[in-house]
Design a protein around this motif. Structure first.
Motif, PDB file in Angstrom:
ATOM      1  N   VAL A  64      -4.769  -1.914  -8.277  1.00 49.79           N
ATOM      2  CA  VAL A  64      -3.845  -1.974  -9.411  1.00 49.79           C
ATOM      3  C   VAL A  64      -2.519  -2.088  -8.964  1.00 49.79           C
ATOM      4  N   LEU A  65      -1.791  -1.226  -7.997  1.00 54.75           N
ATOM      5  CA  LEU A  65      -0.441  -1.196  -7.386  1.00 54.75           C
ATOM      6  C   LEU A  65       0.045  -2.414  -6.748  1.00 54.75           C
ATOM      7  N   ASN A  66      -0.670  -2.827  -5.808  1.00 52.17           N
ATOM      8  CA  ASN A  66      -0.501  -4.158  -4.988  1.00 52.17           C
ATOM      9  C   ASN A  66      -0.687  -5.355  -6.040  1.00 52.17           C
ATOM     10  N   THR A  67      -1.349  -5.356  -6.950  1.00 57.55           N
ATOM     11  CA  THR A  67      -1.553  -6.531  -8.004  1.00 57.55           C
ATOM     12  C   THR A  67      -0.249  -6.466  -8.859  1.00 57.55           C
ATOM     13  N   ILE A  68       0.139  -5.367  -9.125  1.00 55.90           N
ATOM     14  CA  ILE A  68       1.484  -5.258 -10.098  1.00 55.90           C
ATOM     15  C   ILE A  68       2.687  -5.778  -8.889  1.00 55.90           C
ATOM     16  N   GLU A  69       2.356  -5.429  -7.697  1.00 58.87           N
ATOM     17  CA  GLU A  69       3.609  -5.981  -6.839  1.00 58.87           C
ATOM     18  C   GLU A  69       3.617  -7.403  -6.723  1.00 58.87           C
ATOM     19  N   PHE A  70       2.206  -8.007  -6.506  1.00 58.02           N
ATOM     20  CA  PHE A  70       2.184  -9.389  -6.374  1.00 58.02           C
ATOM     21  C   PHE A  70       2.896 -10.035  -7.519  1.00 58.02           C
ATOM     22  N   TRP A  71       2.627  -9.740  -8.828  1.00 56.79           N
ATOM     23  CA  TRP A  71       3.134 -10.535  -9.955  1.00 56.79           C
ATOM     24  C   TRP A  71       4.438 -10.094 -10.452  1.00 56.79           C
ATOM     25  N   PHE A  87       0.710  -1.116   0.019  1.00 62.22           N
ATOM     26  CA  PHE A  87       0.062   0.108   0.079  1.00 62.22           C
ATOM     27  C   PHE A  87       0.975   1.095   0.121  1.00 62.22           C
ATOM     28  N   ALA A  88       1.667   1.384  -0.915  1.00 60.95           N
ATOM     29  CA  ALA A  88       2.999   2.279  -0.970  1.00 60.95           C
ATOM     30  C   ALA A  88       2.230   3.841  -1.158  1.00 60.95           C
ATOM     31  N   MET A  89       1.245   3.834  -1.880  1.00 59.76           N
ATOM     32  CA  MET A  89       0.753   5.185  -2.378  1.00 59.76           C
ATOM     33  C   MET A  89      -0.245   5.673  -1.124  1.00 59.76           C
ATOM     34  N   PHE A  90      -0.966   4.695  -0.566  1.00 64.65           N
ATOM     35  CA  PHE A  90      -1.843   5.245   0.698  1.00 64.65           C
ATOM     36  C   PHE A  90      -0.569   5.700   1.789  1.00 64.65           C
ATOM     37  N   ASP A 104       7.725  -5.947  -7.388  1.00 58.93           N
ATOM     38  CA  ASP A 104       7.910  -4.565  -7.172  1.00 58.93           C
ATOM     39  C   ASP A 104       6.697  -3.515  -7.362  1.00 58.93           C
ATOM     40  N   ASN A 105       6.600  -2.680  -6.179  1.00 59.75           N
ATOM     41  CA  ASN A 105       5.451  -1.587  -6.446  1.00 59.75           C
ATOM     42  C   ASN A 105       6.050  -0.383  -7.044  1.00 59.75           C
ATOM     43  N   PRO A 106       5.317  -0.008  -8.046  1.00 60.58           N
ATOM     44  CA  PRO A 106       6.193   1.023  -8.902  1.00 60.58           C
ATOM     45  C   PRO A 106       6.051   2.387  -7.974  1.00 60.58           C
ATOM     46  N   MET A 107       5.316   2.658  -7.053  1.00 59.59           N
ATOM     47  CA  MET A 107       5.218   3.643  -6.041  1.00 59.59           C
ATOM     48  C   MET A 107       6.123   3.455  -4.894  1.00 59.59           C
ATOM     49  N   ALA A 108       6.679   2.272  -4.549  1.00 61.30           N
ATOM     50  CA  ALA A 108       7.630   2.134  -3.598  1.00 61.30           C
ATOM     51  C   ALA A 108       9.137   2.046  -3.815  1.00 61.30           C
ATOM     52  N   MET A 109       9.466   2.505  -5.154  1.00 62.66           N
ATOM     53  CA  MET A 109      10.857   2.796  -5.516  1.00 62.66           C
ATOM     54  C   MET A 109      11.296   4.093  -4.934  1.00 62.66           C
ATOM     55  N   LYS A 121      19.490  -1.655  -7.643  1.00 60.15           N
ATOM     56  CA  LYS A 121      19.002  -3.176  -7.567  1.00 60.15           C
ATOM     57  C   LYS A 121      19.632  -3.862  -8.673  1.00 60.15           C
ATOM     58  N   GLN A 122      20.195  -4.941  -8.282  1.00 59.08           N
ATOM     59  CA  GLN A 122      20.831  -5.850  -9.284  1.00 59.08           C
ATOM     60  C   GLN A 122      19.671  -6.560 -10.160  1.00 59.08           C
TER      61      GLN A 122
END
Length: 183
Positions: free
Chosen positions: A67-74, A26-29, A77-82, A88-89
């Motif tokens: 959206v974002l947590n689903t991306i993170e699941f698959w 829940f990075a955005m929240f 990486d969560n795009p908002m959490a970067m 990152k290697q």
């Protein structure tokens, strides 16, 4: 009456498919809540800000959950959490590792050979460019109609759709109509 239950059942099933049973970061929240806690030095003013922007909390929670947590699941990486400055290697398709550092406007990539390539996003032109050996080259830009204007190595530009077909068209244009698929 049965049609009503059928439509409710279909909606619930669709929601479970989209959510993928994942509980993400829940990075955005959390970024919104973190900002709200530090908005001022006064907790009462922060509460007033919270009440005024409470619809933003609902939007962020929904976007994270669907959206974002689903991306993170698959993807992992969560795009908002970067976070800016983190490295990152990442293993490339060639089996070698590349060091990818997140910047506020793009990415620095250190190749296994030690060479650096920088990808920069320009908000003003809504475009991505590559900087390699001191030379800046625009890769693509987003058009107002939803297409992408790709810059080809020969200097030509072409508008394509932002999907697999568009990528295929650009590859065909870059390789003179010859496309090699590797496995």
């Amino acid at each position: 009456m049965k049609i009503k239950y059928l439509s409710v059942s279909i909606c619930l099933m669709a929601c479970t498919m989209v959510a993928s049973s994942c509980v993400g970061s829940f990075a955005m929240f959390n970024k919104l809540a973190s900002w709200n806690k530090r908005a001022t030095g006064n907790k009462f003013l922060n509460e007033i800000i919270f009440l005024v922007i409470s619809p933003a909390y609902a939007f962020c929670a929904t976007a994270d959950a669907l959206v974002l947590n689903t991306i993170e699941f698959w993807t992992g990486d969560n795009p908002m959490a970067m976070k800016v400055g983190t490295t990152k290697q990442v293993m490339g398709q060639d089996g070698k590792y590349y060091a990818v550092t997140t910047k506020s406007d793009g990415y620095d990539i250190k190749l296994p050979s030690g060479e650096m390539i920088t990808f920069v996003y320009d908000k003003k032109t809504d475009s991505w460019s590559q900087i390699q050996k001191g030379k800046k080259t625009e890769i693509f830009r987003f058009n107002a109609d939803g297409t992408i204007q790709a810059s080809l190595p020969n200097g030509n530009k072409m508008n394509v759709s932002p999907d697999e077909n568009g990528v295929y068209e650009v590859r065909m244009a870059m390789n003179d109509g010859v496309f090699f698929a590797l496995r």
